[in-house]
Design a protein around this motif. Structure first.
Motif, PDB file in Angstrom:
ATOM      1  N   ARG A   1       0.878  -1.193   0.000  1.00 26.00           N
ATOM      2  CA  ARG A   1       0.000   0.000   0.000  1.00 26.00           C
ATOM      3  C   ARG A   1       0.909   1.235   0.000  1.00 26.00           C
ATOM      4  O   ARG A   1       1.810   1.368   0.835  1.00 26.00           O
ATOM      5  N   ARG A   2       0.665   2.134  -0.943  1.00 23.18           N
ATOM      6  CA  ARG A   2       1.459   3.365  -1.030  1.00 23.18           C
ATOM      7  C   ARG A   2       0.550   4.585  -1.049  1.00 23.18           C
ATOM      8  O   ARG A   2      -0.467   4.605  -1.742  1.00 23.18           O
ATOM      9  N   GLU A   3       0.978   5.606  -0.291  1.00 19.57           N
ATOM     10  CA  GLU A   3       0.358   6.932  -0.354  1.00 19.57           C
ATOM     11  C   GLU A   3       1.453   7.903  -0.775  1.00 19.57           C
ATOM     12  O   GLU A   3       2.465   8.049  -0.076  1.00 19.57           O
ATOM     13  N   ILE A   4       1.272   8.522  -1.915  1.00 20.35           N
ATOM     14  CA  ILE A   4       2.281   9.432  -2.466  1.00 20.35           C
ATOM     15  C   ILE A   4       1.607  10.758  -2.801  1.00 20.35           C
ATOM     16  O   ILE A   4       0.543  10.784  -3.429  1.00 20.35           O
ATOM     17  N   VAL A   5       2.235  11.856  -2.371  1.00 21.42           N
ATOM     18  CA  VAL A   5       1.733  13.193  -2.687  1.00 21.42           C
ATOM     19  C   VAL A   5       2.727  13.856  -3.636  1.00 21.42           C
ATOM     20  O   VAL A   5       3.917  13.992  -3.318  1.00 21.42           O
TER      21      VAL A   5
END
Length: 360
Positions: free
Chosen positions: A276-280
């Motif tokens: 799971r990745r959260e990238i801004v």
């Protein structure tokens, strides 16, 4: 003379016509059509008529029923020894209806009823919620583009497409998954960003916990594990808003599911690594921020992986192929649970990289 199949002498017939015309009482009547048919059938039939409710000897039963019974016994014996074989005949029992695209954060984790179904090389997503997810880029939802910040509607649409391409190049590209350097994904990063340059300088040649390529890119050691097939299942979404200095700030929240088999081949063991990745990403106004056209600035990136190797600084995910899902620290969590953020998912783990996962 033949009258409708009835054989009457000519003299009688002429007498009948005269008496009928004169209205003589007791004149013979013409046989009915049904009477003529019955008379004709009786003349044509040979042999004695079949008696009503006559006795018929019972038919002898053939050996077919014994063969069917024997096959049924054999089938039941096979079911007892290999129930998975029967599951393959009639389906896994899972709901394999594709899910609709994820447009908002779900309110609950996916069901766990099918978790006991073991994956196979032919069906590597079996027993996983990813069995209903889409492949690659198709599982990542893009919003409708509208003008925002310094960008027009067309420019926002291009930024969204390029953000999606980065996610695919970093997490789905088959060459990158085999351990190749993610050149296309790296080309999307702002080369003027100092911390990104420092990260890339050592991440692939001398990976460490701080500069670990797995924070942004999915890679597997080709001498240890390889993808089972050529499909990566994904589920997630991309959103955007106006950020600082008029930038268009794009946020990606995506879960990738990688089915794997041993590189050496052979065996039926299939492992899954769930990332799971959260990238801004900040698509900056070039009049206000030093950047290169077509690149974005990394504002933040977070990752959580299940069955990827605990405290792993090899630069590759290292899945295990046994029954376990990996015992780390913190309360058990479901890596398929997208109803919460990565921060909430990893809460209670402290500084440990590895959590305890309920399934993969």
């Amino acid at each position: 003379m033949d009258n409708g199949g009835s054989s009457i002498p000519d003299e009688e017939w002429e007498r009948f016509l005269r008496e009928a015309e004169a209205g003589t009482a007791g004149a013979p009547e013409e046989p009915s059509a049904r009477a003529r048919m019955v008379s004709q059938r009786l003349r044509e039939e040979t042999g004695p008529p079949e008696p009503w409710r006559g006795h018929q000897p019972p038919r002898r039963r053939g050996r077919g029923w014994y063969v069917v019974g024997l096959l049924l016994v054999v089938a039941l014996f096979v079911v007892a020894l290999k129930p998975d074989l029967v599951t393959g005949w009639f389906g896994s029992g899972e709901d394999d209806t594709p899910l609709t695209a994820e447009s908002v954060r779900p309110s609950a984790p996916p069901a766990t009823e099918a978790a006991l179904q073991r994956p196979t090389p032919e069906d590597p997503f079996r027993g996983s919620p990813a069995a209903r997810w889409a492949d690659g880029a198709a599982g990542i939802t893009l919003p409708k583009a509208r003008a925002a910040g310094w960008m027009s509607e067309q420019q926002v649409a291009r930024a969204l497409d390029d953000s999606l391409a980065f996610l695919v190049d970093a997490g789905v590209d088959l060459g990158v998954l085999r351990g190749e350097r993610p050149e296309k994904a790296i080309a999307a990063l702002n080369p003027k960003q100092a911390d990104t340059k420092a990260f890339l300088a050592s991440a692939f040649d001398s990976p460490s916990r701080k500069n670990n390529p797995l924070l942004l890119f999915s890679r597997f050691d080709p001498s240890y594990a390889r993808l089972a097939g050529d499909v990566v299942r994904t589920r997630g979404r991309i959103t955007y808003r106006e950020g600082e200095r008029g930038a268009v700030e794009v946020t990606a929240d995506v879960t990738f599911v990688y089915p794997l088999v041993r590189a050496a081949g052979g065996g039926e063991d299939v492992a899954r690594t769930v990332v799971r990745r959260e990238i801004v990403m900040s698509w900056d106004d070039p009049s206000k921020v030093i950047t290169e056209p077509g690149t974005f600035t990394l504002l933040s990136y977070k990752v959580d992986s299940a069955n990827g190797g605990c405290d792993n600084d090899t630069g590759y995910f290292v899945p295990t192929f046994d029954e376990g899902t990996g015992a780390g620290e913190g309360p058990p969590v479901d890596p398929y649970d997208r109803s919460t953020t990565v921060d909430e998912l990893t809460r209670g783990r402290g500084d440990a990289e590895c959590g305890t996962y309920t399934r993969t």
